[in-house]
Scaffold this active site. Sequence first.
Site, mmCIF file in Angstrom:
data_model
loop_
_atom_site.group_PDB
_atom_site.id
_atom_site.type_symbol
_atom_site.label_atom_id
_atom_site.label_comp_id
_atom_site.label_asym_id
_atom_site.label_seq_id
_atom_site.Cartn_x
_atom_site.Cartn_y
_atom_site.Cartn_z
ATOM 1 N N LEU A 290 0.653 -1.211 0.104
ATOM 2 C CA LEU A 290 0.085 0.093 -0.010
ATOM 3 C C LEU A 290 0.957 1.309 -0.020
ATOM 4 C CD1 LEU A 290 -2.921 1.277 0.008
ATOM 5 C CD2 LEU A 290 -2.620 1.188 2.410
ATOM 6 N N ASN A 292 3.591 1.688 -1.391
ATOM 7 C CA ASN A 292 4.174 2.064 -2.619
ATOM 8 C C ASN A 292 3.056 2.249 -3.878
ATOM 9 O OD1 ASN A 292 6.715 2.087 -1.413
ATOM 10 N ND2 ASN A 292 6.618 -0.350 -1.849
ATOM 11 N N ASN A 340 -3.404 -10.608 1.475
ATOM 12 C CA ASN A 340 -1.969 -11.089 0.930
ATOM 13 C C ASN A 340 -0.967 -9.856 0.803
ATOM 14 O OD1 ASN A 340 -0.393 -13.175 -0.051
ATOM 15 N ND2 ASN A 340 -1.225 -13.219 -2.025
ATOM 16 N N TYR A 346 -6.385 -5.846 -4.739
ATOM 17 C CA TYR A 346 -6.655 -7.070 -5.432
ATOM 18 C C TYR A 346 -7.667 -7.721 -4.337
ATOM 19 C CZ TYR A 346 -6.683 -11.718 -7.378
ATOM 20 O OH TYR A 346 -7.025 -12.909 -8.182
HETATM 21 P P1 NAD Z 1 -5.300 -14.617 -16.653
HETATM 22 O O1 NAD Z 1 -4.871 -13.289 -16.313
HETATM 23 O O2 NAD Z 1 -4.942 -15.905 -17.235
HETATM 24 O O3 NAD Z 1 -7.044 -14.306 -17.559
HETATM 25 C C1 NAD Z 1 -7.670 -13.140 -17.121
HETATM 26 C C2 NAD Z 1 -8.311 -12.666 -18.458
HETATM 27 O O4 NAD Z 1 -9.185 -11.763 -18.239
HETATM 28 C C3 NAD Z 1 -7.178 -12.497 -19.677
HETATM 29 O O5 NAD Z 1 -7.554 -13.033 -20.731
HETATM 30 C C4 NAD Z 1 -7.806 -10.771 -19.702
HETATM 31 O O6 NAD Z 1 -7.389 -10.366 -21.088
HETATM 32 C C5 NAD Z 1 -9.036 -10.760 -19.124
HETATM 33 N N1 NAD Z 1 -9.467 -9.318 -18.872
HETATM 34 C C6 NAD Z 1 -8.532 -8.495 -18.004
HETATM 35 N N2 NAD Z 1 -9.195 -7.226 -17.950
HETATM 36 C C7 NAD Z 1 -10.304 -7.609 -18.811
HETATM 37 C C8 NAD Z 1 -11.331 -6.562 -19.078
HETATM 38 N N3 NAD Z 1 -11.345 -5.130 -18.692
HETATM 39 N N4 NAD Z 1 -12.192 -6.862 -19.968
HETATM 40 C C9 NAD Z 1 -12.412 -8.145 -20.515
HETATM 41 N N5 NAD Z 1 -11.399 -9.055 -20.078
HETATM 42 C C10 NAD Z 1 -10.764 -8.650 -19.343
HETATM 43 O O7 NAD Z 1 -6.106 -14.962 -15.202
HETATM 44 P P2 NAD Z 1 -6.717 -16.287 -14.451
HETATM 45 O O8 NAD Z 1 -5.674 -16.966 -13.533
HETATM 46 O O9 NAD Z 1 -7.226 -17.152 -15.609
HETATM 47 O O10 NAD Z 1 -7.820 -15.562 -13.523
HETATM 48 C C11 NAD Z 1 -9.195 -15.457 -14.040
HETATM 49 C C12 NAD Z 1 -9.935 -15.042 -12.533
HETATM 50 O O11 NAD Z 1 -9.817 -15.922 -11.473
HETATM 51 C C13 NAD Z 1 -9.394 -13.580 -12.090
HETATM 52 O O12 NAD Z 1 -10.594 -13.054 -11.868
HETATM 53 C C14 NAD Z 1 -8.579 -13.966 -11.178
HETATM 54 O O13 NAD Z 1 -8.359 -12.691 -10.206
HETATM 55 C C15 NAD Z 1 -9.235 -15.084 -10.499
HETATM 56 N N6 NAD Z 1 -8.298 -15.966 -9.763
HETATM 57 C C16 NAD Z 1 -7.278 -16.591 -10.194
HETATM 58 C C17 NAD Z 1 -6.351 -17.331 -9.588
HETATM 59 C C18 NAD Z 1 -5.133 -18.095 -9.947
HETATM 60 O O14 NAD Z 1 -4.518 -18.833 -9.302
HETATM 61 N N7 NAD Z 1 -4.878 -17.940 -11.026
HETATM 62 C C19 NAD Z 1 -6.624 -17.380 -8.015
HETATM 63 C C20 NAD Z 1 -7.738 -16.643 -7.322
HETATM 64 C C21 NAD Z 1 -8.356 -15.881 -8.349
#
Ligand code: NAD
Length: 441
Positions: A290, A292, A340, A346
């Site tokens: 926070l 930074n 976290n 986030y």
């Molecule tokens: P990722 O970055 O691989 O994919 C996210 C997708 O969302 C991307 O294709 C990106 O282009 C799209 N996106 C971003 N901003 C956008 C916007 N303004 N409009 C439309 N599309 C947009 O991420 P992921 O790991 O597949 O995560 C998917 C979801 O799961 C996210 O909400 C993430 O916060 C959540 N999540 C992931 C994890 C993990 O371990 N991977 C853990 C907890 C939560």
Amino acid sequence: MADRYLHLTGTAPGRFLTRRLGLPQPAPLRRWTLETPRLEGPLLHLTAGASAVTGVAEALSRSGLPVVGDTDRPAAIVLDATGVATAAGLGDVHAALHPVVRSLAPGGRIVVLGTVPSPDDHHQAAAQQALEGFVRSLGKETGRGSTVQLVRIPAGGAARAAESTLRFLLSPRSAYVSGQVIELTTATPTPGPAADPAAPLTGRTALVTGAARGIGAAVASVLARDGARVIALDVPGAREELERTADRLGATALPLDITAPDAAGRIAAAAPDGLDVLVHNAGITRDRRLANMPADRWASVIEVNLDSVLRATDELLEAGVITRGGRIVATASIAGIAGNTGQTNYAASKAGIIGLVRSLGPRAAADHGVTVNAVAPGFIETKMTAAVPLFIREAGRRMNSLSQGGLPVDVAEAVAWFAQPDSTAVNGQVLRVCGQSLLGA
Ligand code: NAD
């Protein structure tokens, strides 16, 4: 990114070495495939005292597993503890499970059925709340890829409300879900089980945001597998990847930034017959402590992960674009539960999703006949987590009861369970798909 440690412990010398060193022993998880759609083995149905709900045997008979009262090697155990209303009654829980817990097959399932702790009877509330501590502890003990959950059915209600939940939990689809408490409502499942159990979303239209890759692409794929017509949305900058994903699934690509002021209108235009399933999956991270963190990094995460979700949900619900019987599924994170370092923005956005789901769920059901739920992924193997430094990544993978990271499909299967036509009683819930991560409750 490949989990080399999981491969190592899958070999005899690797297992020998890691056991000698006292290191975690992740069991390869058995996930759904066309060839292995079910657990292999019978379901042992046990009770602790008298049941406080009706129709448990009928609900279990529709779980897809042969139900027995006695067996040497159950693939699943369901303990009906809905009638446990006193501290002494907890002895029946021990008496039922103690003799059989060791015989559960590897990759097995234990589901304890309970009721909602009563605000008027503190003995019943204590006994039913005790089941939560019991289940969460047993999930940490069973090992070998087994999972343990608590499903609360309203007292005096019908187990019919739990059928879609039991089908999910008692199948390979829930491989990475453990230690969870699911509280069902009294809503009667309508329109009932799908005509084609292999394609329960046939005739339904689903839109998934952030569907070009990662978890969103997996969600789009599983919803298409289950019969839905899928609209895959992602930012225009990801158009090529989005179109490749959409083509592979027979889905429609919708290049659109979800934060655009006209996003809801463009979604409505892409689904002229309405949307039956809306999955808010798009998400971003802009990590900094926070002290930074500049305001723009804070604002962009809140805007994409929370504000655009609130706006699109409100506008699409109010315009009647989400059909009656519709499903909204949002994406939280265990960071929104446990917090976290470096993720105040986030975690705030993801905790906000939990607030949204809990508040809107009951009202959306009453006013629009729509359920609102969220998945809260733990450590899932995607591009997002591949970018995490090695040691933190290894810790993230191992710090859960299954000692491994999840796959995007694990989150997708949970979304598909929320989306089921007969998941009407599943509302306002946040399901962690985290292998029972040690972080958070
Ligand atoms: P990722 O970055 O691989 O994919 C996210 C997708 O969302 C991307 O294709 C990106 O282009 C799209 N996106 C971003 N901003 C956008 C916007 N303004 N409009 C439309 N599309 C947009 O991420 P992921 O790991 O597949 O995560 C998917 C979801 O799961 C996210 O909400 C993430 O916060 C959540 N999540 C992931 C994890 C993990 O371990 N991977 C853990 C907890 C939560």
